[in-house]
Design an enzyme around this catalytic site. Structure first.
Site, mmCIF file in Angstrom:
data_model
loop_
_atom_site.group_PDB
_atom_site.id
_atom_site.type_symbol
_atom_site.label_atom_id
_atom_site.label_comp_id
_atom_site.label_asym_id
_atom_site.label_seq_id
_atom_site.Cartn_x
_atom_site.Cartn_y
_atom_site.Cartn_z
ATOM 1 N N GLY A 462 0.814 -1.216 0.000
ATOM 2 C CA GLY A 462 0.000 0.000 0.000
ATOM 3 C C GLY A 462 0.845 1.263 0.000
ATOM 4 O O GLY A 462 0.319 2.369 -0.102
ATOM 5 N N THR A 463 2.151 1.097 0.079
ATOM 6 C CA THR A 463 3.051 2.246 0.205
ATOM 7 C C THR A 463 3.296 2.955 -1.119
ATOM 8 O O THR A 463 3.831 4.056 -1.125
ATOM 9 C CB THR A 463 4.404 1.776 0.741
ATOM 10 O OG1 THR A 463 4.845 0.680 -0.073
ATOM 11 C CG2 THR A 463 4.300 1.291 2.168
ATOM 12 N N GLU A 716 7.431 4.196 8.544
ATOM 13 C CA GLU A 716 7.110 4.033 9.959
ATOM 14 C C GLU A 716 7.230 5.284 10.801
ATOM 15 O O GLU A 716 6.549 5.437 11.816
ATOM 16 C CB GLU A 716 7.956 2.896 10.534
ATOM 17 C CG GLU A 716 7.361 1.575 10.095
ATOM 18 C CD GLU A 716 8.308 0.399 10.165
ATOM 19 O OE1 GLU A 716 8.193 -0.369 11.108
ATOM 20 O OE2 GLU A 716 9.150 0.248 9.270
HETATM 21 MO MO1 MOS Z 1 6.921 -3.042 9.671
HETATM 22 S S1 MOS Z 1 6.019 -3.155 11.485
HETATM 23 O O1 MOS Z 1 8.507 -3.349 10.051
HETATM 24 O O2 MOS Z 1 5.966 -3.956 8.583
#
Ligand code: MOS
Length: 749
Positions: A462-463, A716
């Site tokens: 999804g990124t 993240e």
């Molecule tokens: Mo991430 S929590 O390292 O997919």
């Protein structure tokens, strides 16, 4: 800054956007298989004990039932499943042992999903039940200190004496709750056997891991197994290699038909991983001017009985600020629960809540502005290792976000800002995430019509990964982005490390750039050798691919001509192993072994992205309802590949941070050790009305030390620290310091 990194960043619509919004994108459970049977899981209703007996008579009589598989009839011949960190885990079906509530204890197979579900509901299980330990403070939990290993539990100087002597002291305890990922796409697995070869359709953040580890559990050669996952409907750390896959594969082989499992949402709470609840003890000692003299951070994390899984965010909190004396510790508390696992910024989300709340408390004690407290403790040197940060633009983030937010309007006296019946609060906090890199390989074909095809077993969680790979390839080869086709999500393609730890953008871009460089060299060398070419006799290294041309030495030629001369269709295969990883890294990764160069584990520099969050909220004087008005967050994360999808990642992260502050908690029943709110009706997440105005600033940052393209990764960092920024704003609004998440009206009454 390299020419390639300078060419990246332009906002680009995702190339898979139309496929996704029209439904053409195939998620793994959408992949068509011929004549599938359907599986439904039978799960344990108790959390601790063992299975005494199954009574499956009624279940087997349901029309359409083909088979019911339990530990009594599955047979042996498998390797032990390993947890997210390679430790033993609470699997299922090997024997009659019950490790946790909701553990898989049987698989019903039927002609239809409905028949399988009906039979599962008619299965009767008798247990020998023992009283379970649910969580912290439950009778029967055991606590073990994390075993010291290289780089663990950062420590420096003499934190105890420095704390004793410090003129200002802050000591506090914080806690964060259990949370579940709740990806909209469920934890599906479809397995199909043909001529002794297995194809797995399962959403996976690690294609080669799913392939290699399933092969290992089935005692098969890895080249007899193929994993396919072209799109993933949300993962956030929850969709790695897991023990479910090989059970579905075994049952499919046993019935001689493709088998499809679509577990329910509530089953997803216990058959996959989650973010464990944590506790923290923080002590800060400071001088009158705010300089930290001593930092102490000890964490406690819940895990299952057999697994030592933990996230140890002290690795990051110990590195945030200049401090001569540091002491950290981590403890694992074993309870009768499923094994936890990675969930977006696994270590930093809970541990930075503790540190960034404590920094705000210290600023208040010191009567200092919280930004100024960060400024006097800012550093370009990793305080633990004494080596430089590859780059660190933390204060730029604070200053730019503060200016846009209007921080100067904040009154630091708690409860002093009002808007009618609403108390107004401003808060801020630091965000950080280590810049990690993994090994990767890729293959690129370039044809004279100016089209490139890239193959890499990467992960679209999804990124916008398809788009970033296309952009890097296009810029490196001087092509429009539309001329690049990207194939990912298939273990028949060259391997890349797990899409975790925000590494895949850097790992994929670096290897793609390397393969493109091979193609450029082939084209340039053919040009300088050709007596009829204007480039004849020139230095091939001086020629560049740019805007559909081969360019250099004052000449220009169409890419079409240049590629045709070099052989019409050119191919390149490249592997990239970040310096510091072993030469066997690609081979090790291909065997499913996690191989990562952590940003905090490097010997040359410490590599982190940084950011700053600002929150304005209102709390109703009588009802204590908390409404977030707006947020402004700034991030400096090195080279941005696609400003559009990057902004989406940052926004998604900050919204999840608000969620972790005000909404999310998996409630655990203390007596049964079961999850109470295991559905999207009761598991609270923010809706649009909860996030009215989310501002994102991307602070430009050129970093040649993190890697040759300066890419730090962005998946993240957005979530990290937002929970503390909210808690700090709640304090500013009310004078109440809430140290336990989530913050609910009942905590403020
Ligand atoms: Mo991430 S929590 O390292 O997919």
């Amino acid at each position: 800054m390299s020419a390639l990194s300078a060419a990246l960043g332009k906002p680009t619509t995702r190339i898979d956007g139309i496929a996704k919004v029209t439904g053409a994108a195939r998620y793994p459970s959408d992949e068509p298989v011929a004549d599938p049977a359907f599986a439904y899981l039978i799960t344990s209703t108790i959390a601790r004990g063992s299975i005494q007996a199954f009574d499956l008579t009624e279940a087997r009589a349901v029309p359409g039932v083909i088979d019911i598989v339990t530990y009594e009839n599955i047979g042996g011949g498998f390797d032990e499943a390993r947890g997210p960190d390679g430790g033993p885990t609470t699997t299922t079906l090997e024997d009659n042992h019950i490790w946790h509530a909701g553990q898989i204890i049987g698989i019903v197979v039927a002609e239809t999903y409905e028949a399988a579900r009906e039979a599962a509901n008619k299965s009767k299980v008798s247990y020998i039940e023992e009283a379970p330990s649910a969580t912290f403070d439950s009778p029967g939990v055991t606590t073990e200190a994390r075993q010291p290993e290289a780089g663990s539990n950062p420590r420096k100087g003499d934190a105890a004496s420095a704390y004793a002597d410090a003129p200002f002291k802050l000591e506090a305890r914080y806690s964060t709750p259990a949370q579940h990922h709740n990806p909209i796409e469920l934890f599906t697995t479809t397995c199909e056997w043909k001529d002794g070869k297995l194809t797995i359709y399962e959403p996976s953040q690690f294609m080669w891991g799913t392939k290699a580890l399933t092969a290992k559990q089935l005692k098969m050669a890895p080249d007899q197994v193929r994993a396919i996952s072209r799109y993933i409907g949300g993962a956030f750390g929850s969709k790695g290699p897991n023990p479910r896959t090989h059970w579905i594969a075994r049952v499919a082989r046993r019935i001689g038909r493709p088998l499809k499992l679509v577990p329910t949402r509530d089953q997803g709470f216990t058959i996959a991983t989650f973010r464990a609840e944590t506790r923290h003890h923080v002590k800060l000692g400071a001088a009158e001017n705010g300089r930290l003299l001593s930092l102490f951070h000890e964490g406690w994390e819940v895990s299952s009985r057999p697994s030592p899984y933990h996230v140890a965010g002290v690795e990051s909190t110990a590195r945030m600020y200049a401090c001569p004396n540091i002491q950290t510790a981590v403890n694992v508390v074993h309870a009768d629960r499923n094994t936890p696992g990675y969930m977006r910024a696994p270590p930093e989300t809970p541990y930075m809540f503790a540190l960034e709340s404590a920094m705000d408390e210290l600023a208040h004690e010191l009567k200092m502005d919280p930004i100024e407290l960060r400024r006097v403790n800012d550093t370009q040197t990793d305080p633990v290792e004494g080596i430089p940060f590859s780059s660190r633009s933390l204060m730029k983030c604070f200053d730019q976000a503060a200016a846009q937010f209007g921080w100067q309007r904040r009154n630091p006296v708690p409860g002093s800002m009002r808007d009618g019946d609403w108390l107004v609060g401003f808060g801020c906090a630091t965000a950080c995430y280590p810049s990690n890199m993994g090994p990767a390989a890729c293959r690129i074909a370039l044809t004279a019509d100016g089209k490139a095809v890239v193959g890499i077993a990467g992960h679209e969680i999804g990124t916008g990964a398809y788009t970033t790979v296309a952009i890097v390839t296009a810029r490196a080869l001087g092509l429009p982005t539309e001329s690049v086709t990207v194939h990912m999500g298939d273990s028949d393609l060259p391997p890349i490390m797990i899409a975790g730890g925000s590494n895949n953008a850097a790992s994929a871009s670096l290897v793609v750039a390397k393969a493109c460089e091979q193609l450029r060299a082939k084209i340039s060398e053919a040009a300088v050798k050709d007596a009829a070419s204007r480039f004849h006799g020139k230095d091939p290294a001086s020629l560049q691919l740019r805007d559909g041309t081969l360019t250099g030495a004052g000449h220009e030629e169409s890419l079409h001509t240049a590629i045709e001369r070099a052989g019409y269709r050119l191919e390149a295969y490249a592997e990239n192993i970040p310096p510091g990883l072993p030469a066997t890294a690609v081979a090790d990764m291909s065997k499913g072994k996690p191989v990562m160069l952590g940003g905090a584990a490097r010997k040359d520099v410490t590599a982190y992205a940084f950011g700053a969050h600002f929150v304005e909220l209102r709390i109703h004087r009588h009802t204590c309802e908390v409404r977030v008005q707006r947020t402004v967050s700034a991030f400096a994360a090195g080279t941005i590949i696609n400003a559009m999808t990057a902004c989406s990642q940052f926004m998604g992260g900050t919204i999840w941070g608000l969620s972790s502050a005000l909404h999310e908690e998996t409630e655990i029943d203390a007596n049964s050790a079961r999850y109470v709110n295991d559905n999207l009706a009761d598991y609270l997440i923010p809706v649009n009305a909860d996030v009215p105005d989310v501002g994102i600033i991307m602070v430009p940052e050129a970093d040649e030390r993190v890697n040759p393209l300066g890419i730090k990764g962005i998946g993240e960092i957005g979530i990290v620290g937002m929970n503390a920024a909210v808690a700090n704003a709640v304090f500013n609004a009310t004078g109440k310091r809430i140290r336990s998440l989530p913050i609910r009206p009942e905590n403020l009454l």
